[in-house]
Design a protein around this motif. Sequence first.
Motif, short mmCIF file in Angstrom:
data_model
loop_
_atom_site.label_atom_id
_atom_site.label_comp_id
_atom_site.label_asym_id
_atom_site.label_seq_id
_atom_site.Cartn_x
_atom_site.Cartn_y
_atom_site.Cartn_z
N ALA A 21 12.16 11.19 -1.52
CA ALA A 21 12.77 11.20 -0.19
C ALA A 21 11.73 11.52 0.88
O ALA A 21 11.75 10.93 1.96
CB ALA A 21 13.91 12.21 -0.15
N SER A 22 10.84 12.44 0.59
CA SER A 22 9.79 12.81 1.54
C SER A 22 8.88 11.63 1.82
O SER A 22 8.52 11.36 2.97
CB SER A 22 8.98 13.98 0.98
N SER A 23 8.52 10.91 0.77
CA SER A 23 7.63 9.77 0.93
C SER A 23 8.31 8.63 1.68
O SER A 23 7.72 8.02 2.57
CB SER A 23 7.17 9.30 -0.44
N LEU A 63 4.36 9.82 -7.65
CA LEU A 63 5.43 10.06 -8.63
C LEU A 63 4.90 10.02 -10.05
O LEU A 63 5.33 10.81 -10.90
CB LEU A 63 6.54 9.04 -8.45
N MET A 64 3.97 9.13 -10.33
CA MET A 64 3.42 9.05 -11.67
C MET A 64 2.62 10.30 -12.03
O MET A 64 2.60 10.72 -13.19
CB MET A 64 2.54 7.80 -11.83
N VAL A 65 1.99 10.92 -11.06
CA VAL A 65 1.31 12.19 -11.31
C VAL A 65 2.34 13.24 -11.73
O VAL A 65 2.13 13.98 -12.70
CB VAL A 65 0.51 12.65 -10.06
N LEU A 66 3.46 13.29 -11.01
CA LEU A 66 4.53 14.23 -11.38
C LEU A 66 5.07 13.94 -12.77
O LEU A 66 5.28 14.85 -13.58
CB LEU A 66 5.67 14.17 -10.36
N VAL A 67 5.31 12.67 -13.08
CA VAL A 67 5.82 12.29 -14.40
C VAL A 67 4.79 12.64 -15.47
O VAL A 67 5.15 13.12 -16.55
CB VAL A 67 6.19 10.79 -14.43
N GLY A 68 3.52 12.44 -15.18
CA GLY A 68 2.47 12.79 -16.13
C GLY A 68 2.46 14.28 -16.45
O GLY A 68 2.37 14.68 -17.61
N PHE A 69 2.57 15.10 -15.41
CA PHE A 69 2.62 16.55 -15.64
C PHE A 69 3.90 16.95 -16.37
O PHE A 69 3.89 17.87 -17.19
CB PHE A 69 2.48 17.32 -14.33
N ALA A 70 5.00 16.26 -16.07
CA ALA A 70 6.25 16.54 -16.78
C ALA A 70 6.11 16.23 -18.26
O ALA A 70 6.58 16.99 -19.12
CB ALA A 70 7.40 15.73 -16.17
N ASN A 71 5.45 15.12 -18.58
CA ASN A 71 5.23 14.78 -19.99
C ASN A 71 4.31 15.78 -20.67
O ASN A 71 4.51 16.13 -21.83
CB ASN A 71 4.68 13.36 -20.11
N LEU A 114 0.83 -1.20 0.00
CA LEU A 114 0.00 0.00 0.00
C LEU A 114 0.87 1.26 0.00
O LEU A 114 0.62 2.21 -0.76
CB LEU A 114 -0.94 0.00 1.20
N ASP A 115 1.90 1.24 0.81
CA ASP A 115 2.82 2.38 0.87
C ASP A 115 3.53 2.58 -0.47
O ASP A 115 3.69 3.70 -0.95
CB ASP A 115 3.83 2.17 2.00
N SER A 116 3.95 1.48 -1.08
CA SER A 116 4.61 1.55 -2.39
C SER A 116 3.68 2.08 -3.46
O SER A 116 4.08 2.88 -4.32
CB SER A 116 5.12 0.17 -2.81
N MET A 117 2.42 1.67 -3.40
CA MET A 117 1.45 2.16 -4.38
C MET A 117 1.20 3.66 -4.22
O MET A 117 1.10 4.39 -5.22
CB MET A 117 0.13 1.39 -4.26
N LYS A 118 1.13 4.12 -2.99
CA LYS A 118 0.93 5.56 -2.77
C LYS A 118 2.12 6.36 -3.29
O LYS A 118 1.94 7.39 -3.96
CB LYS A 118 0.74 5.85 -1.27
N THR A 119 3.32 5.89 -3.01
CA THR A 119 4.53 6.59 -3.49
C THR A 119 4.58 6.58 -5.01
O THR A 119 4.83 7.61 -5.64
CB THR A 119 5.79 5.92 -2.91
N SER A 120 4.33 5.42 -5.61
CA SER A 120 4.36 5.31 -7.07
C SER A 120 3.30 6.19 -7.71
O SER A 120 3.56 6.84 -8.73
CB SER A 120 4.15 3.86 -7.50
#
Length: 168
Positions: free
Chosen positions: A123-125, A20-28, A11-17
């Motif tokens: 790092a924060s997550s 990050l995927m939201v950030l990568v999506g906005f970067a794209n 669950l923790d890994s899914m939240k972190t991922s």
Amino acid sequence: MNFKSIQVVFLDSMKTSASLMVLVGFANLFGYILITEQIPQSISSEILGFTDNKYVVLLLINLLLIIVGTFMETVAALLILFPILLKVALAVDVDPVHFAVIAVLNLIIGLTTPPVGVCLFVASSIGKISIGEVSKAGLPFLLVSFVVLILVTLFPWFSLALPNMFID
């Protein structure tokens, strides 16, 4: 580990991922806007129109890449900006290997630059602390990274010594 702790880890890994995927999506999305509006091409022509001094051009490219690296994913930034900025660098007689080292170093610094650096969120997550705390703790490392960037930019020997030993 028991089944309950594995569930917590997943669950923790899914939240972190997901964050990050939201950030990568906005970067794209940012990269798409850059490409469709031909912003990299106009920036490169503006840089060469502004000056032909090698060090001023490298300073402007450093500023651009740090800003882009803060908001955009590194591989996408390299794919979009590197070919265009390489032409600018070659126009002022910068060695291509030297420029590649400068570009990658800038984008790495951008990954750890507040407020949007992707590595800060990771790092924060992982540490379960705020972005502000991570930024404050990373500030000395960020300052050292800027010093290294300045040295590599001003003195090509730092990035060319090792390749020259094998090429020459």
